[in-house]
Structure formats: C-alpha cells, structure tokens
Scaffold this active site. Structure first.
Site, PDB file in Angstrom:
ATOM      1  N   TYR A  17       3.368 -13.114   6.327  1.00 18.17           N
ATOM      2  CA  TYR A  17       2.690 -13.359   8.173  1.00 18.17           C
ATOM      3  C   TYR A  17       2.827 -14.285   8.244  1.00 18.17           C
ATOM      4  CZ  TYR A  17       2.025  -8.374   8.828  1.00 18.17           C
ATOM      5  OH  TYR A  17       3.102  -6.958   9.113  1.00 18.17           O
ATOM      6  N   LYS A  29       4.752  -6.787  -6.458  1.00 16.43           N
ATOM      7  CA  LYS A  29       6.485  -7.075  -6.754  1.00 16.43           C
ATOM      8  C   LYS A  29       6.761  -8.245  -7.933  1.00 16.43           C
ATOM      9  CE  LYS A  29      10.218  -5.571  -6.412  1.00 16.43           C
ATOM     10  NZ  LYS A  29      10.869  -4.165  -6.609  1.00 16.43           N
ATOM     11  N   ASP A  88       7.770  -0.712  -4.439  1.00 15.15           N
ATOM     12  CA  ASP A  88       8.368   0.242  -4.659  1.00 15.15           C
ATOM     13  C   ASP A  88       8.360   1.750  -5.403  1.00 15.15           C
ATOM     14  OD1 ASP A  88       8.641  -1.307  -6.630  1.00 15.15           O
ATOM     15  OD2 ASP A  88      11.091  -0.915  -7.050  1.00 15.15           O
ATOM     16  N   ASP A 110       0.884  -2.687   4.998  1.00 12.51           N
ATOM     17  CA  ASP A 110       1.380  -2.651   6.789  1.00 12.51           C
ATOM     18  C   ASP A 110       2.448  -1.800   6.538  1.00 12.51           C
ATOM     19  OD1 ASP A 110       1.961  -3.038   9.111  1.00 12.51           O
ATOM     20  OD2 ASP A 110       3.831  -3.859   8.424  1.00 12.51           O
ATOM     21  N   ASP A 141       1.589   2.794   6.751  1.00  9.58           N
ATOM     22  CA  ASP A 141       2.283   3.389   8.293  1.00  9.58           C
ATOM     23  C   ASP A 141       3.158   4.412   7.410  1.00  9.58           C
ATOM     24  OD1 ASP A 141       1.998   1.980  10.388  1.00  9.58           O
ATOM     25  OD2 ASP A 141       3.892   2.293  10.551  1.00  9.58           O
TER      26      ASP A 141
HETATM   27  C1  IPM Z   1      -0.561  -3.301  11.771  1.00  9.24           C
HETATM   28  C2  IPM Z   1       0.658  -3.853  12.891  1.00  9.24           C
HETATM   29  C3  IPM Z   1       0.915  -5.165  12.631  1.00  9.24           C
HETATM   30  C4  IPM Z   1       0.740  -6.097  11.437  1.00  9.24           C
HETATM   31  C5  IPM Z   1       1.746  -5.729  13.903  1.00  9.24           C
HETATM   32  C6  IPM Z   1       1.296  -5.153  15.471  1.00  9.24           C
HETATM   33  C7  IPM Z   1       1.180  -7.384  13.668  1.00  9.24           C
HETATM   34  O1  IPM Z   1       1.862  -3.872  12.868  1.00  9.24           O
HETATM   35  O2  IPM Z   1      -1.133  -4.057  12.625  1.00  9.24           O
HETATM   36  O3  IPM Z   1      -0.283  -2.717  11.055  1.00  9.24           O
HETATM   37  O4  IPM Z   1       1.714  -5.849  10.777  1.00  9.24           O
HETATM   38  O5  IPM Z   1       0.263  -6.171  11.145  1.00  9.24           O
HETATM   39 MG    MG Z   2       1.750  -1.590  10.993  1.00 17.58          MG
END
Ligand code: IPM
Ligand code: MG
Length: 382
Positions: free
Chosen positions: A141, A189, A221, A245, A249
């Site tokens: 990032y 990785k 993975d 990240d 999710d």
């Molecule tokens: C998160 C979001 C952010 C990230 C984005 C919106 C920059 O997806 O906080 O998980 O990737 O860190």
């Molecule tokens: Mg995110």
C-alpha cells in the site's frame, strides 16, 4: 472520565452507522457516568467536495488532539473515476500514515444467535473467535509505485517491509495471543516473495521471546482456503497490509456479514481510530437498512483500547448479543422468524440495552488489566 472523540462519518452509509455508534457512546456515558465530547470532521469524498482534499488539515489536527476517533466509511461512484488524482481512500491511508497507526486489529467473532446466517455450515463455525492483526502502514500500500501514463505503458506497486516494521507488529500479535489461546498464525507468501521471507524470519525470531505462544507459518493461499475449511483452528492471524485486507473480507462472512466486523487502528499512543471494516455501500445509503453493529462493536473497541474502559466495552458487546438473541435483525443478517428492523431501530435497541442491562460496577477486573496490557506492551516495543 472525560474524553474527546472525533467522529468522521465520511460518505454513504458512514454517516448512518456513525450516528448509531454515537448513540451507543452516549448511552454508555449516561449509564457509567462518563462525559464524552464529540467533534465531527470531514474525510473522504465529502471532504474532497468541501475542501479539495480527502484528508483536510483541520481533520488531521482534530484527530491528533483527540482521545479517540470513530470513523464511518469513505468513497462512492461520484469520486471513483480511475483517472482522478484525489481519491476518497487517500483520506484513510493518509490518516493511518500521519497518525502512525500501524496495527489493525480485526476481531472475527461469531455471535451465537447468528450461527445460521453465515453461508458456512454451523458446525464449522460454533465457537469461532479469531483476531486478524494486519500491518497497516507499510507493505504494497505504501511502497514505491508508478502509474502508467498510457495503456501501452508500465505500472507497478512495490511490497516493502523493513525488519523493524515486521518486528513491532509481530510483538502486538504475540502479546494478544498470550491473553487469548496462545497461538499465532503468521500468513505470508514466502515461497515466492523476498519480502515474505524477511517477514517469516523476523516473526520466527520474535516468537522465541514468547515460549508460551505457538507460532505457525502459513502461506496466504492456504490460509484463504483454511479459513473456510476449519476457521476455528485460528486464534491470532498476523499478516501484511494487503493480505490482511483480503482475508478479513473473507473472514467477515464467517461472522455472518461484513456488517458485524469492527476494527481498531492502533499506534504508539493511546488514541486510535475505530471503524467498521465495511465500506460506504452507496447502493444502500439513505435507506436506513445498513447494519450499525460493526460500528457499535468498534465503539466497544474504542472504549477498551483508547479509554481503558473494559467493563463498558463488555457491556456494549453484551447488549449487541442480547438484542440479536431477541431476534432483531437488519437485512444483511436476517433469517426466517427474525424481527426485521432498520439500522436506526437497531441502534436504538442496542442503546436501550446498554442503559438497562449490566451492572455499573466493573465485574471483570482481571480482564481490565490484561487488555490494557496490549497497549502498554506495544509502546515498549516501539
Ligand atoms: C479496508 C479498506 C481500505 C483498505 C481501503 C478503502 C483503502 O478496504 O480498510 O479494509 O484497503 O485498507
Ligand atoms: Mg478492505
């Protein structure tokens, strides 16, 4: 206690969920005799519209002075032109970097009443309680990058970590594991990336300082697969910025919905930023259907980590569980037989449960000291 809390509702459903988070804070203040002062600021798309910057100076300064920050979400179609130079997400990334908040704690806990909501079979989920410790101010990032100037051109992003960056986040994960079930799964990785081989060496070195914690190294993975196959195997997952990240999710669906997952961004100082892991969901904004629970649980983390109010944090988590157990559900966590409610009503129910339930006396004294310990230890490993 007295505390100043900056709220940054941001865009889309950010404003709706932050209002419900503030309700939970106010209910907590009333019940336990605290006094919270709120100071609202701009971030993301709304900040771009008003000031031309995703993270205006005034917002950054207010956050630097605050005891804690409660953030909603940023972004929306209005600001999503890929050619744009200023993007709402820069508000988040800038805030993380400017405040030095390198540790992102993302707990994934299954609330028992939601056992049937996840797409995974309930028998794989019972007792699920893991925390992802995601490095937040380094990695791909923030490494050197180049934007392509034409479709025939070249673009790149670079994943960079120093040993020190890996070491400080590793200490946070091990300290946390000591207070939990004593296991760290470090996800990398290392079979492909040099940066992951450094990561693995440094984490292994740090692990030697924690003989009471077991370290397991896992490729990213494999981790993605194992999170679905046997999620209750995990205790603390330690990983780099982008892997964290993506995996959070994925892991959110184990808890039933993205609308259930809170997070904390922590650094060397007590003040941190707290936000739901979900985004601004422009498609459902303004309809009162967004689930405010991720934000309300983020408020619990705020009380725990920035204000050292463990008892109050628990009271909020218990209130959430009680309201879910009574069958109240927003759209994202609905099942047959549930009582459908909008986001605002969910916030009201939880605030009411905070006021009515629980004892005003701290009942978990030992927890108070151990949880606060995460923060103190973190400082000494700066
Ligand atoms: C998160 C979001 C952010 C990230 C984005 C919106 C920059 O997806 O906080 O998980 O990737 O860190
Ligand atoms: Mg995110």
């Amino acid at each position: 206690m007295e505390a100043t809390i900056v709220t940054l509702p941001g865009d889309g459903i950010g404003t709706e969920v932050v209002s419900e988070g503030v309700k939970a804070l106010q209910a907590t203040a009333d019940k336990y005799g605290h006094s919270f002062t709120f100071d609202e600021g701009l971030i993301g798309g709304c900040a771009i519209d008003a000031t031309g910057a995703a993270l205006p100076d005034g917002t950054l300064q207010a956050c630097q002075r605050a005891d804690a920050v409660l953030l909603g979400a940023v972004g929306g179609p209005r600001w999503s032109d890929p050619a744009a130079k200023i993007r709402p997400e820069q508000g988040l990334l800038g805030l993380r970097q400017e405040l030095g908040l390198y540790a992102n704690l993302r707990p994934v806990r299954l609330y028992e009443p939601l056992l049937d909501v996840s797409p995974l079979r309930p028998e794989r989920l019972r007792g699920l309680d893991l925390v992802v410790v995601r490095e937040l101010t380094g990695g791909i990032y923030f490494g050197p990058r180049r934007e392509a100037t034409s479709n025939g051109g070249t673009a790149y992003d670079t994943m960079v970590y120093t040993g020190d960056e890996v070491r400080r986040i590793a200490h946070i994960a091990f300290r946390l594991a000591q207070q939990r079930r004593g296991k760290v799964t470090s996800v990398d990785k290392a079979n492909v990336l040099a940066v992951s081989r450094l990561w693995r060496r440094v984490v292994t070195e740090v692990a030697a300082e924690y003989p009471d914690v077991t370290l397991e190294n896992m490729l990213v993975d494999t981790a993605a697969m194992h999170l679905l196959r046997q999620p209750t195997d995990f205790d603390v997952i330690l990983t780099a910025n982008m892997f964290g990240d993506i995996l959070t999710d994925e892991a959110s669906m184990l808890a039933g919905s993205m609308g259930m997952l809170p997070s904390a961004w922590l650094g060397e100082n007590h003040a941190g930023v707290y936000e739901p892991i979900h985004g601004s969901a422009p498609d459902i904004a303004g309809k009162d259907i967004a689930n405010p629970i991720a934000t309300i649980l983020s408020v619990a983390m705020l009380l725990r980590y920035s204000l050292d109010l463990e008892h109050e944090a628990r009271a909020i988590e218990d209130a959430v569980e009680a309201v879910l157990a009574e069958g109240y559900r927003t759209l994202d966590i609905r099942v047959d037989g549930a009582t459908p409610v909008g986001g605002e009503e969910m916030g009201d129910l939880i605030a009411e449960a905070i006021r009515e339930r629980g004892s005003p006396e701290p009942a978990h004294v030992s927890e108070v000291s151990t949880r606060a310990h995460v923060h103190q230890e973190k400082k000494s490993h700066a």
